[in-house]
Design an enzyme around this catalytic site. Structure first.
Site, mmCIF file in Angstrom:
data_model
loop_
_atom_site.group_PDB
_atom_site.id
_atom_site.type_symbol
_atom_site.label_atom_id
_atom_site.label_comp_id
_atom_site.label_asym_id
_atom_site.label_seq_id
_atom_site.Cartn_x
_atom_site.Cartn_y
_atom_site.Cartn_z
ATOM 1 N N CYS A 9 41.666 45.240 9.616
ATOM 2 C CA CYS A 9 41.891 44.894 8.212
ATOM 3 C C CYS A 9 41.349 46.052 7.373
ATOM 4 C CB CYS A 9 41.260 43.541 7.861
ATOM 5 S SG CYS A 9 39.459 43.499 7.837
ATOM 6 N N ARG A 15 38.622 39.526 7.584
ATOM 7 C CA ARG A 15 39.738 39.088 8.417
ATOM 8 C C ARG A 15 39.687 39.610 9.847
ATOM 9 N NH1 ARG A 15 44.281 40.899 4.266
ATOM 10 N NH2 ARG A 15 42.641 42.401 3.809
ATOM 11 N N ASP A 139 43.732 38.352 1.910
ATOM 12 C CA ASP A 139 42.337 38.796 1.867
ATOM 13 C C ASP A 139 41.499 37.761 1.117
ATOM 14 O OD1 ASP A 139 39.922 40.119 1.710
ATOM 15 O OD2 ASP A 139 40.744 41.931 0.783
#
Length: 175
Positions: A9, A15, A139
């Site tokens: 990420c 994440r 996100d």
């Protein structure tokens, strides 16, 4: 030689560590712990050396996952030792493809949610989703805990399909 998967990420604190720990648990449950190595990294080095976001840690621990993590930045030299590079959104996918030294390395990069297999309940909803439905894991960094919980749900949903793909790739290597 183990099969190697790296989740990527932006900062490697939300994440991608979540995906790393969820997928590592799936690998262990499948009895593949010694055969599949799982890690994560970020496209940017903003949080390098830091632990995971406390909200990521809380969501993982509440769901029974480990969460010992130190953020790091993805290095193009890693492509040669990785079998799969899993991007958490389209921006990461593009950044990783720019970093890939060869077309073969670029072919290793996939979006996590491309492995998602909808549950029977969500299959009916998916029938009404627009073509080319967004495969990004949003996100959660700038939001509340609900974003982290949603992220975990998406990661868990895709992990089973990813595990099936990894098994298939491993069988193909052995043949």
């Amino acid at each position: 030689m183990p099969y190697r998967v790296c989740f990527v990420c932006t900062g490697n604190i939300c994440r991608s560590p979540m995906a790393e720990y969820v997928f590592r648990a799936r690998v262990e449950e499948a009895g593949l712990a010694g055969l599949v190595e799982v890690d994560s990294a970020g496209t940017d080095g903003w949080h390098e050396g830091e632990g995971a976001d406390p909200r990521t840690v809380a969501v993982l621990e509440e769901s029974g996952y480990d969460s010992d993590h130190t953020a790091r930045r993805f290095q193009p030299s890693w492509f040669s030792r990785l079998d799969l590079v899993i991007a958490l959104d389209a921006g990461h996918l593009k950044a990783l493809r720019r970093l890939a030294p060869t077309p073969g390395d670029a072919a290793k990069i996939h979006l996590l949610r491309s492995y998602a297999r909808p549950s029977p309940e969500s299959a009916a909803q998916a029938a009404f989703a627009p073509a080319g439905d967004d495969l990004d894991v949003p996100d959660p960094y700038y939001g509340g805990m609900d974003g982290f919980e949603e992220c975990l749900e998406m990661v868990e949903e895709a992990s089973l399909g990813l595990l099936a793909a990894v098994r298939e790739h491993m069988e193909g290597r052995a043949a």
